[in-house]
Design a protein around this motif. Structure first.
Motif, mmCIF file in Angstrom:
data_model
loop_
_atom_site.group_PDB
_atom_site.id
_atom_site.type_symbol
_atom_site.label_atom_id
_atom_site.label_comp_id
_atom_site.label_asym_id
_atom_site.label_seq_id
_atom_site.Cartn_x
_atom_site.Cartn_y
_atom_site.Cartn_z
ATOM 1 N N ASP A 229 -61.350 43.137 38.444
ATOM 2 C CA ASP A 229 -62.616 43.002 37.732
ATOM 3 C C ASP A 229 -62.380 42.570 36.286
ATOM 4 O OD1 ASP A 229 -65.264 43.258 38.631
ATOM 5 O OD2 ASP A 229 -65.566 44.913 37.215
ATOM 6 N N LEU A 230 -61.416 43.226 35.648
ATOM 7 C CA LEU A 230 -61.085 42.888 34.263
ATOM 8 C C LEU A 230 -60.533 41.461 34.178
ATOM 9 C CD1 LEU A 230 -60.699 43.725 31.291
ATOM 10 C CD2 LEU A 230 -58.432 44.598 31.930
ATOM 11 N N MET A 231 -59.684 41.109 35.134
ATOM 12 C CA MET A 231 -59.114 39.763 35.137
ATOM 13 C C MET A 231 -60.210 38.699 35.215
ATOM 14 S SD MET A 231 -56.792 37.863 38.042
ATOM 15 C CE MET A 231 -58.221 37.297 38.975
ATOM 16 N N MET A 232 -61.132 38.860 36.166
ATOM 17 C CA MET A 232 -62.129 37.815 36.337
ATOM 18 C C MET A 232 -63.171 37.834 35.223
ATOM 19 S SD MET A 232 -62.885 35.169 37.913
ATOM 20 C CE MET A 232 -61.621 35.244 39.185
ATOM 21 N N ARG A 233 -63.511 39.023 34.728
ATOM 22 C CA ARG A 233 -64.475 39.093 33.629
ATOM 23 C C ARG A 233 -63.892 38.402 32.389
ATOM 24 N NH1 ARG A 233 -65.286 44.180 33.866
ATOM 25 N NH2 ARG A 233 -64.048 44.886 32.103
ATOM 26 N N SER A 234 -62.627 38.660 32.116
ATOM 27 C CA SER A 234 -61.982 38.048 30.948
ATOM 28 C C SER A 234 -61.832 36.539 31.146
ATOM 29 C CB SER A 234 -60.605 38.664 30.720
ATOM 30 O OG SER A 234 -60.690 40.061 30.614
ATOM 31 N N GLY A 235 -61.456 36.142 32.361
ATOM 32 C CA GLY A 235 -61.308 34.709 32.636
ATOM 33 C C GLY A 235 -62.640 33.995 32.554
ATOM 34 N N ALA A 236 -63.671 34.593 33.154
ATOM 35 C CA ALA A 236 -64.988 33.955 33.166
ATOM 36 C C ALA A 236 -65.569 33.830 31.759
ATOM 37 C CB ALA A 236 -65.943 34.746 34.064
ATOM 38 N N ASP A 237 -65.235 34.786 30.895
ATOM 39 C CA ASP A 237 -65.716 34.723 29.511
ATOM 40 C C ASP A 237 -65.185 33.487 28.784
ATOM 41 O OD1 ASP A 237 -67.254 36.962 29.673
ATOM 42 O OD2 ASP A 237 -65.810 38.308 28.695
ATOM 43 N N LEU A 238 -64.034 32.974 29.227
ATOM 44 C CA LEU A 238 -63.455 31.787 28.594
ATOM 45 C C LEU A 238 -64.077 30.493 29.115
ATOM 46 C CD1 LEU A 238 -59.654 32.717 28.829
ATOM 47 C CD2 LEU A 238 -61.181 33.060 26.882
ATOM 48 N N LEU A 239 -64.802 30.615 30.224
ATOM 49 C CA LEU A 239 -65.321 29.424 30.907
ATOM 50 C C LEU A 239 -66.750 29.138 30.460
ATOM 51 C CD1 LEU A 239 -64.369 27.420 33.136
ATOM 52 C CD2 LEU A 239 -65.448 28.946 34.811
ATOM 53 N N GLN A 240 -67.003 27.892 30.122
ATOM 54 C CA GLN A 240 -68.369 27.548 29.707
ATOM 55 C C GLN A 240 -69.299 27.536 30.929
ATOM 56 O OE1 GLN A 240 -67.060 23.790 28.096
ATOM 57 N NE2 GLN A 240 -68.062 22.647 29.734
ATOM 58 N N ASP A 241 -70.596 27.715 30.709
ATOM 59 C CA ASP A 241 -71.557 27.665 31.811
ATOM 60 C C ASP A 241 -71.449 26.305 32.498
ATOM 61 O OD1 ASP A 241 -72.368 30.184 31.270
ATOM 62 O OD2 ASP A 241 -74.270 29.632 30.332
ATOM 63 N N GLY A 242 -71.466 26.308 33.807
ATOM 64 C CA GLY A 242 -71.299 25.069 34.564
ATOM 65 C C GLY A 242 -69.844 24.713 34.812
ATOM 66 N N GLY A 243 -68.927 25.434 34.175
ATOM 67 C CA GLY A 243 -67.494 25.187 34.362
ATOM 68 C C GLY A 243 -67.045 25.591 35.764
ATOM 69 N N LEU A 244 -65.859 25.106 36.130
ATOM 70 C CA LEU A 244 -65.378 25.287 37.505
ATOM 71 C C LEU A 244 -64.178 26.228 37.571
ATOM 72 C CD1 LEU A 244 -65.522 21.563 38.735
ATOM 73 C CD2 LEU A 244 -67.144 23.408 39.261
ATOM 74 N N LEU A 245 -64.218 27.091 38.580
ATOM 75 C CA LEU A 245 -63.090 27.977 38.881
ATOM 76 C C LEU A 245 -62.384 27.462 40.132
ATOM 77 C CD1 LEU A 245 -61.519 30.763 38.849
ATOM 78 C CD2 LEU A 245 -63.399 31.636 40.275
ATOM 79 N N PHE A 246 -61.070 27.285 40.044
ATOM 80 C CA PHE A 246 -60.245 26.919 41.204
ATOM 81 C C PHE A 246 -59.354 28.125 41.514
ATOM 82 C CE2 PHE A 246 -61.048 22.348 41.571
ATOM 83 C CZ PHE A 246 -61.687 22.111 40.371
ATOM 84 N N LEU A 247 -59.552 28.706 42.680
ATOM 85 C CA LEU A 247 -58.886 29.970 42.998
ATOM 86 C C LEU A 247 -58.202 29.895 44.367
ATOM 87 C CD1 LEU A 247 -60.265 33.502 42.372
ATOM 88 C CD2 LEU A 247 -59.577 32.918 44.697
ATOM 89 N N THR A 248 -56.967 30.388 44.424
ATOM 90 C CA THR A 248 -56.309 30.586 45.721
ATOM 91 C C THR A 248 -55.899 32.045 45.824
ATOM 92 O OG1 THR A 248 -54.139 29.977 44.812
ATOM 93 C CG2 THR A 248 -55.394 28.227 45.878
ATOM 94 N N THR A 249 -55.981 32.576 47.045
ATOM 95 C CA THR A 249 -55.579 33.969 47.257
ATOM 96 C C THR A 249 -55.281 34.197 48.736
ATOM 97 O OG1 THR A 249 -56.149 36.284 46.777
ATOM 98 C CG2 THR A 249 -57.922 34.876 47.595
ATOM 99 N N VAL A 250 -54.974 35.439 49.066
ATOM 100 C CA VAL A 250 -54.720 35.840 50.449
ATOM 101 C C VAL A 250 -55.910 36.669 50.915
ATOM 102 C CG1 VAL A 250 -53.180 37.134 51.971
ATOM 103 C CG2 VAL A 250 -52.239 35.945 49.982
ATOM 104 N N THR A 251 -56.391 36.403 52.128
ATOM 105 C CA THR A 251 -57.485 37.224 52.651
ATOM 106 C C THR A 251 -57.019 38.043 53.846
ATOM 107 O OG1 THR A 251 -59.684 37.229 53.666
ATOM 108 C CG2 THR A 251 -58.317 35.306 54.103
#
Ligand code: ZN
Length: 364
Positions: A229-251
């Motif tokens: 939660d902290l990771m994504m909140r901090s990362g998203a705060d750096l991203l401008q509105d309309g900006g793009l997130l590229f994410l890879t993970t394991v499900t």
């Protein structure tokens, strides 16, 4: 690479992407498990990780229950225990995660001093560098560059950079006006000499410096995050509105994890803490103000991982259908089934693009 679009089929509460078009991609390039994880070297890495856990057992002993990292709810059921870490399943979104878990500071200290981690950097990465570059880093860089091609002079922030090669490639191609690696896991001293590339040691530094990005990259870090939660909140705060997130993970919804559970070499605590379901990923991103625009599971290794696992351990009992598939069908059937897993979003490797639509929520 075949790109094919499908309509989104999410169900459940909070579905901001419902009814919109979500792109899905299928990928085959001949990648095989031992090309990126040579068996003997990878087994040595796992043995070192177990030794690290024993050595640091005192530091890791204080553990606290955490809510689901996907949906934030607290209903759980026990799944399995591995290397003393208990994995539970969220009864709401199906995500599997370590709980109780050591504190973020204890986990961070463990990773910093881990001999297994140093072995990974000095040996596994070196042995597999060429294959990883060809089969993972080049396609990943091309995917991010293609997705960001409509943005004017985009700024890229890469969270917890694990493989410098990825940034080397996007830096060399010159599409981004600025590239910033935040809290890199890898040693980026060589890369940091490039004028277009900057390294910030903490997310706090990035926020304090007024950094704003149009592209946020989070590769193979959600599953490892001590506090997602902290990771994504901090990362998203750096991203401008309309900006793009590229994410890879394991499900945890992927075939190899569904079949093997804790016996999968894809599940190694305390490295892998959060194995979110696709539903958990969707709720997690919606909570942080993102709308998914591309969601694929382009993994190529699920069937091979299960095949190798049962070859190594003949005592593994598989459900009858899976036993027939894995033990009694040939390579052509395995490849066809792997392609089906990609098309059905049932591989364990997730790749997604999401657009920031608003400032995200707070905790949980
Ligand atoms: Zn959940």
């Amino acid at each position: 690479m075949i790109g094919c679009g499908h309509n989104a089929s999410w169900r459940g509460k909070g579905t901001p992407d419902e009814g919109t078009f979500v792109k899905r991609v299928v990928v085959f390039d001949g990648l095989n498990e031992f090309a990126v994880r040579p068996r003997a070297t990878f087994d040595e890495y796992i043995a070192l990780l177990q030794q690290d856990i024993a050595t640091h057992s005192g530091d890791l002993s204080a553990r606290t229950s955490v809510p689901c990292p996907g949906c934030g709810l607290s209903g759980i059921e026990h799944m399995f225990t591995k290397f003393t870490f208990v994995y539970v399943r969220c009864t709401s979104c199906g995500s599997i995660f370590v709980s109780p878990r050591p504190t973020p500071s204890a986990l961070h200290a463990f990773m910093v001093s881990s001999r297994a981690r140093r072995f990974w950097s000095s040996t596994v990465e070196v042995e597999t560098a060429r294959n990883r570059t060809q089969s993972i880093m080049h396609p990943r860089a091309a995917w991010v560059q293609r997705g960001a091609s409509d943005l004017h002079r985009p700024v890229l922030v890469d969270l917890y950079t694990k493989y410098p090669t990825f940034l080397e490639i996007v830096n060399r191609d010159g599409m981004f006006s600025r590239i910033v690696s935040v809290e890199p896991v890898a040693d980026l001293r060589d890369l940091a000499r490039s004028p277009a590339l900057q390294v910030l040691q903490t997310l706090r530094d990035a926020a304090a410096g007024g950094l704003t990005a149009s592209v946020l990259s989070a590769q193979e870090c959600l599953e490892r995050a001590e506090d997602p939660d902290l990771m994504m909140r901090s990362g998203a705060d750096l991203l401008q509105d309309g900006g793009l997130l590229f994410l890879t993970t394991v499900t945890c919804g992927g075939f190899d994890l569904q079949v093997l559970g804790g016996r999968s070499k894809n599940v190694l605590p305390p490295v892998h803490l959060n194995l979110l379901s696709l539903e958990g990923i969707r709720r997690f991103l919606a909570h942080h103000g993102f709308q998914i625009v591309e969601l694929s599971t382009p993994g190529q290794l699920d069937v091979e991982i299960v095949t190798h696992a049962v070859a190594e351990d003949p005592d593994i009992v598989l459900p009858p259908f899976v036993d027939e598939l894995i033990r009694h069908r040939d390579r052509s059937v395995h490849q066809a089934f792997q392609q089906f897993l990609q098309e059905a979003l049932l591989s364990s490797h997730v790749r997604l693009v999401a657009r920031k639509t608003r400032s995200g929520g707070g905790t949980g």
